[in-house]
Design an enzyme around this catalytic site. Structure first.
Site, PDB file in Angstrom:
ATOM      1  N   ILE A   1       5.649  -4.947  13.694  1.00 24.66           N
ATOM      2  CA  ILE A   1       6.378  -4.087  12.769  1.00 24.66           C
ATOM      3  C   ILE A   1       5.414  -3.324  11.853  1.00 24.66           C
ATOM      4  O   ILE A   1       4.291  -3.764  11.627  1.00 24.66           O
ATOM      5  CB  ILE A   1       7.333  -4.916  11.860  1.00 24.66           C
ATOM      6  CG1 ILE A   1       6.558  -5.999  11.114  1.00 24.66           C
ATOM      7  CG2 ILE A   1       8.461  -5.518  12.651  1.00 24.66           C
ATOM      8  CD1 ILE A   1       7.389  -6.822  10.114  1.00 24.66           C
ATOM      9  N   ASN A   2       5.922  -2.200  11.342  1.00 18.22           N
ATOM     10  CA  ASN A   2       5.214  -1.520  10.280  1.00 18.22           C
ATOM     11  C   ASN A   2       5.525  -2.273   8.982  1.00 18.22           C
ATOM     12  O   ASN A   2       6.184  -3.306   8.997  1.00 18.22           O
ATOM     13  CB  ASN A   2       5.667  -0.059  10.205  1.00 18.22           C
ATOM     14  CG  ASN A   2       4.560   0.844   9.691  1.00 18.22           C
ATOM     15  OD1 ASN A   2       3.879   0.500   8.725  1.00 18.22           O
ATOM     16  ND2 ASN A   2       4.383   1.992  10.310  1.00 18.22           N
TER      17      ASN A   2
ATOM     18  N   CYS B   1       6.479   5.005   8.948  1.00 23.31           N
ATOM     19  CA  CYS B   1       5.808   4.780   7.680  1.00 23.31           C
ATOM     20  C   CYS B   1       6.739   5.043   6.512  1.00 23.31           C
ATOM     21  O   CYS B   1       7.276   6.129   6.360  1.00 23.31           O
ATOM     22  CB  CYS B   1       4.570   5.650   7.549  1.00 23.31           C
ATOM     23  SG  CYS B   1       3.742   5.269   6.012  1.00 23.31           S
TER      24      CYS B   1
ATOM     25  N   ASN C   1       0.834  -1.193   0.000  1.00 24.00           N
ATOM     26  CA  ASN C   1       0.000   0.000   0.000  1.00 24.00           C
ATOM     27  C   ASN C   1       0.866   1.240   0.000  1.00 24.00           C
ATOM     28  O   ASN C   1       1.977   1.247   0.536  1.00 24.00           O
ATOM     29  CB  ASN C   1      -0.980  -0.004   1.182  1.00 24.00           C
ATOM     30  CG  ASN C   1      -0.379   0.586   2.442  1.00 24.00           C
ATOM     31  OD1 ASN C   1      -0.334   1.796   2.631  1.00 24.00           O
ATOM     32  ND2 ASN C   1       0.114  -0.290   3.319  1.00 24.00           N
TER      33      ASN C   1
ATOM     34  N   GLY D   1       2.069  -7.968  12.157  1.00 18.18           N
ATOM     35  CA  GLY D   1       2.690  -8.298  10.886  1.00 18.18           C
ATOM     36  C   GLY D   1       2.206  -9.648  10.414  1.00 18.18           C
ATOM     37  O   GLY D   1       2.607 -10.680  10.946  1.00 18.18           O
TER      38      GLY D   1
ATOM     39  N   LYS E   1       5.946   3.029  17.392  1.00 10.38           N
ATOM     40  CA  LYS E   1       5.813   1.983  16.369  1.00 10.38           C
ATOM     41  C   LYS E   1       7.044   1.976  15.473  1.00 10.38           C
ATOM     42  O   LYS E   1       7.352   2.971  14.813  1.00 10.38           O
ATOM     43  CB  LYS E   1       4.554   2.223  15.541  1.00 10.38           C
ATOM     44  CG  LYS E   1       4.289   1.133  14.517  1.00 10.38           C
ATOM     45  CD  LYS E   1       2.889   1.241  13.971  1.00 10.38           C
ATOM     46  CE  LYS E   1       2.621   0.205  12.896  1.00 10.38           C
ATOM     47  NZ  LYS E   1       1.256   0.300  12.382  1.00 10.38           N
TER      48      LYS E   1
HETATM   49  C1  LIG Z   1      -3.786  -0.201   3.899  1.00  9.45           C
HETATM   50  C2  LIG Z   1      -2.867  -0.034   5.071  1.00  9.45           C
HETATM   51  C3  LIG Z   1      -2.775   1.203   5.701  1.00  9.45           C
HETATM   52  C4  LIG Z   1      -1.919   1.385   6.774  1.00  9.45           C
HETATM   53  N1  LIG Z   1      -1.868   2.602   7.381  1.00  9.45           N
HETATM   54  C5  LIG Z   1      -1.075   2.789   8.469  1.00  9.45           C
HETATM   55  C6  LIG Z   1      -1.057   4.038   9.149  1.00  9.45           C
HETATM   56  O1  LIG Z   1      -1.781   4.977   8.799  1.00  9.45           O
HETATM   57  N2  LIG Z   1      -0.228   4.166  10.215  1.00  9.45           N
HETATM   58  C7  LIG Z   1       0.562   3.149  10.656  1.00  9.45           C
HETATM   59  O2  LIG Z   1       1.276   3.329  11.633  1.00  9.45           O
HETATM   60  N3  LIG Z   1       0.546   1.944  10.037  1.00  9.45           N
HETATM   61  C8  LIG Z   1      -0.248   1.741   8.954  1.00  9.45           C
HETATM   62  N4  LIG Z   1      -0.268   0.506   8.336  1.00  9.45           N
HETATM   63  C9  LIG Z   1       0.586  -0.584   8.839  1.00  9.45           C
HETATM   64  C10 LIG Z   1      -0.202  -1.551   9.728  1.00  9.45           C
HETATM   65  O3  LIG Z   1      -0.711  -0.905  10.873  1.00  9.45           O
HETATM   66  C11 LIG Z   1       0.673  -2.756  10.175  1.00  9.45           C
HETATM   67  O4  LIG Z   1       1.766  -2.285  10.934  1.00  9.45           O
HETATM   68  C12 LIG Z   1       1.223  -3.550   9.015  1.00  9.45           C
HETATM   69  O5  LIG Z   1       0.299  -3.596   7.971  1.00  9.45           O
HETATM   70  C13 LIG Z   1       1.604  -4.983   9.396  1.00  9.45           C
HETATM   71  O6  LIG Z   1       0.506  -5.731   9.852  1.00  9.45           O
HETATM   72  P1  LIG Z   1      -0.396  -6.688   8.907  1.00  9.45           P
HETATM   73  O7  LIG Z   1       0.537  -7.550   8.128  1.00  9.45           O
HETATM   74  O8  LIG Z   1      -1.289  -7.416   9.844  1.00  9.45           O
HETATM   75  O9  LIG Z   1      -1.135  -5.771   8.018  1.00  9.45           O
HETATM   76  C14 LIG Z   1      -1.118   0.301   7.242  1.00  9.45           C
HETATM   77  C15 LIG Z   1      -1.215  -0.932   6.608  1.00  9.45           C
HETATM   78  C16 LIG Z   1      -2.083  -1.124   5.540  1.00  9.45           C
HETATM   79  C17 LIG Z   1      -2.164  -2.476   4.888  1.00  9.45           C
END
Ligand SMILES: Cc1cc2nc3c(=O)[nH]c(=O)nc-3n(C[C@H](O)[C@H](O)[C@H](O)COP(=O)(O)O)c2cc1C
Ligand SMILES: Cc1cc2nc3c(=O)[nH]c(=O)nc-3n(C[C@H](O)[C@H](O)[C@H](O)COP(=O)(O)OP(=O)(O)OC[C@H]3O[C@@H](n4cnc5c(N)ncnc54)[C@H](O)[C@@H]3O)c2cc1C
Ligand code: FES
Lengths: 286, 301
Positions: free
Chosen positions: A191-192, A129, A69, A243, A165
């Site tokens: 993790i981000n 980010c 994304n 993650g 984060k």
């Molecule tokens: C569409 C999308 C938008 C996200 N927006 C943010 C955000 O605004 N701020 C942030 O700290 N992380 C953001 N993330 C990261 C997620 O919070 C998370 O750390 C990351 O996706 C890993 O977890 P997952 O594999 O379960 O998605 C975003 C992730 C996705 C997929």
């Protein structure tokens, strides 16, 4: 008797260890699928002082077992956040962690300061980010810059717990972890997303308008497990792991690595009710 | 937005109806009952490698059976084409806004001014954008019976398909194809529109005595939608368009699908979603939740 699955994060009690991850929950729409008070905590989309427009489409691409994304932290700004999203979530009885971004250290501190005066439960600093060229990345990859940012926010946030984060896009995550904890971070979340890119074979150009994006989803789960594991051994503050969590077993694995609680992101995009399902599956292990 | 239904629904049919085009039918009483023309469904592929939903417009509803029509364009739709009748498929829907979900629309029990009396509806579709318009045509016909004339202007890259389906419900079906000799008109939909409706503006007399369309609905590739928008703006025809964007969730959680819109301030054209313009005067809206159907004049093309 119902088993108590609550956890304590920096003095805040979460009724269970499953959270939703920032950027993957929206009260108006996600709220149709489950009661936000049923989760340990709702982490809201990154909020900045003023509204951010984010990137142009395409902002989403698929990857094997994951997704990229490049939303660009599109959000309606602090005022709108406090008056609508936060207000509605608190009225619904949810425990809320507000995720904060800024372009400068001062902006982070200002947003954190304003949120400290609300009934939000926890603050999460998105210093990681990888999508926004002129922000996040610089803070989250340099220990000194990250520490300076956290120290400033801690001063402004009047005792509200500050979770930092972390980005996985660094050589050694424990170095940043130590630096922000020394600067006063009450907890860490990791993790981000990981930096990635897809190229369209027909146009020979990146699929995403922004070029690169952040990889999330099951493809990154082992990276998260390892980073939580290493960070757990470097610092003693509570860790929220995330993650690629798709099942209760994935969540439990992050807990075994050292996370007190686990956030669900991409899985909730695929199925809005996934966090609740994952919570039920996790209970078998607890 | 209302909550969409989700389940593992049994596929009753999944067959090729034209070159590279498939018709997928599945039994989903809950989705069938709730679906409106213009809305879409998220199709999830089995296996876990292709995680993201494939948004596909609802092309028809008959009883408990929902029909989707899709083109094979990549890995997901290719895998989808391999699914056999009898299998179960994870689907969520209906999602998004429909063509008629505003007060006074032609399918409303109390339609507003233009739709009380006999009126003409124009359908502008290209390729896989055509089937959802067929669903819209059936809904208008069911609501207004003889008090509506429906004209379809459809464009195809090759041989036109879905023609009989349109002929069953429309008064006139005008076809264009970019392949010479494949349809009565050689060229694209924009050219066909110009040729078929030569009159200049609302109220001006028409050579063929046709009533001016009061409403136009369009679905298809963005350049076609833009052309339809220019055409309708010049002739003062109200147009609703269905937009497409890459989606992360398809239900409003990720902001992956936002597009630029503007505020109309027209009571006859109620707008969904946020109403605070940004510094540039635009409002970002989610194609999946505030659309996919928008007023053509609210879209920043
Ligand atoms: C569409 C999308 C938008 C996200 N927006 C943010 C955000 O605004 N701020 C942030 O700290 N992380 C953001 N993330 C990261 C997620 O919070 C998370 O750390 C990351 O996706 C890993 O977890 P997952 O594999 O379960 O998605 C975003 C992730 C996705 C997929
Ligand atoms: C609201 C809406 C309604 C749609 N209705 C129809 C329909 O009725 N019939 C039909 O054939 N197609 C329709 N589409 C387009 C359809 O979603 C894509 O063709 C399909 O997702 C392609 O998947 P793929 O795996 O074969 O392609 P790939 O290119 O391999 O897909 C990779 C990723 O990009 C996404 N993607 C690729 N092309 C598009 C596109 N044009 N729009 C949105 N996402 C895309 C996929 O969903 C997937 O996440 C619609 C799109 C939207 C947004
Ligand atoms: S696709 Fe996620 S908000 Fe529209």
């Amino acid at each position: 008797m119902v088993k108590d699955t609550s956890v304590n994060i920096c003095g805040v009690r979460l009724k269970n260890p499953i959270l939703c991850a920032s950027g993957t929950y929206n009260f108006r729409e996600s709220g149709l699928y489950y009661d936000p008070a049923a989760l340990g905590c709702i982490t809201t989309k990154s909020v900045s002082l003023l509204p951010w427009d984010g990137n142009d489409a395409p902002k989403i691409a698929e990857a094997y077992g994951g997704m990229l994304n490049a939303i660009g932290l599109e959000n309606r700004g602090l005022d709108a956040y406090i008056k609508t999203e936060l207000k509605m979530l608190k009225a619904a009885g949810a425990t809320v962690m507000a995720n904060v971004v800024g372009r400068t250290a001062e902006e982070y501190a200002e947003v954190a300061g304003a949120l400290a005066a609300t009934d939000v439960d926890l603050l999460e600093l998105n210093i990681s980010c990888p999508n926004v060229k002129d922000s996040g990345i610089a803070f989250g990859t340099d220990p000194k810059t990250a520490a300076g940012l956290v120290a400033g926010v801690k001063k402004a946030s009047g005792g509200k717990p500050v979770i930092v984060k972390l980005t996985p896009n660094v050589t050694d995550i424990t170095e940043i972890a130590r630096a922000v904890v020394d600067a006063g971070a009450d907890g860490l979340s990791l993790i981000n997303t990981l930096k990635g890119m897809r190229i369209d074979l027909r146009t020979k150009q990146p699929v995403l308008k922004a070029g690169g994006g952040g990889l999330s989803g099951p493809a990154i789960h082992p990276v998260a497990v390892r980073m939580v594991y290493e960070t757990r051994r470097a610092v003693s503050v509570p860790i929220i792991g995330m993650g690629g969590v798709m099942t209760g077993a994935d969540a439990y694995e992050l807990m075994l690595a050292g996370a007190v609680a686990v956030a669900v992101g991409t899985a909730a995009l695929i199925d809005p009710a996934a966090p609740l399902r994952i919570l039920e599956e996790l209970k078998v292990f607890l | 937005m209302v909550k969409a239904h989700r389940g593992q629904y049994p596929v009753t049919k999944n067959e090729s109806i034209a070159d590279g085009i498939y018709e997928l039918c599945f039994e989903a009483p809950d989705i069938a009952r709730a679906a409106n023309a213009g809305q879409f469904a998220n199709v999830y592929l089995p296996g876990g490698a292709m995680l993201l939903p494939r948004p596909i417009s609802i092309a028809d509803v008959r009883g408990d059976v929902v029909t989707l029509v899709y083109a094979i364009v990549g890995g997901g739709t290719k895998a989808l084409a391999g699914i056999k009748a009898g299998a179960r498929l994870e689907i969520m829907g209906p999602l998004g806004t429909g063509y008629f979900d505003y007060a006074g629309s032609p399918t409303d029990a109390a339609p507003s001014g233009a739709f009380e009396n006999p009126f003409t509806a124009l359908l502008v579709g290209g390729g896989v954008g055509a089937p959802p318009l067929h669903f819209a045509a059936r809904r208008i016909r069911a609501a207004r019976r003889g008090r509506v004339k429906i004209v379809a202007c459809l464009g195809f890259r090759g041989h036109p398909w879905y023609r009989e389906e349109f002929e069953r419900v429309c008064d006139e079906v005008l076809l264009a194809s970019e392949a010479e000799g494949a349809a009565a008109f050689h060229g694209n939909v924009a050219h066909l529109l110009d040729k078929s409706f030569p009159y200049k503006e609302a109220g001006s007399p028409q050579a063929n005595g046709q009533a001016l369309p009061s409403l136009a609905l369009a679905c298809g590739p963005r350049p076609m939608l833009k052309a339809a928008s220019d055409f309708c703006a010049a002739k003062n025809i109200t147009l609703r368009v269905s937009l497409e964007e890459r989606m992360g969730c398809g239900y409003g959680a990720c902001a992956g699908c936002t597009c630029k819109t503007r505020l109309l301030g027209d009571v006859l054209k109620p707008q969904n979603g946020p109403n605070m313009p940004n510094a540039e005067g635009f409002i970002k809206k989610k194609v999946c939740a505030h659309g996919p159907v928008f007023w053509a004049d609210e879209v920043v093309w």
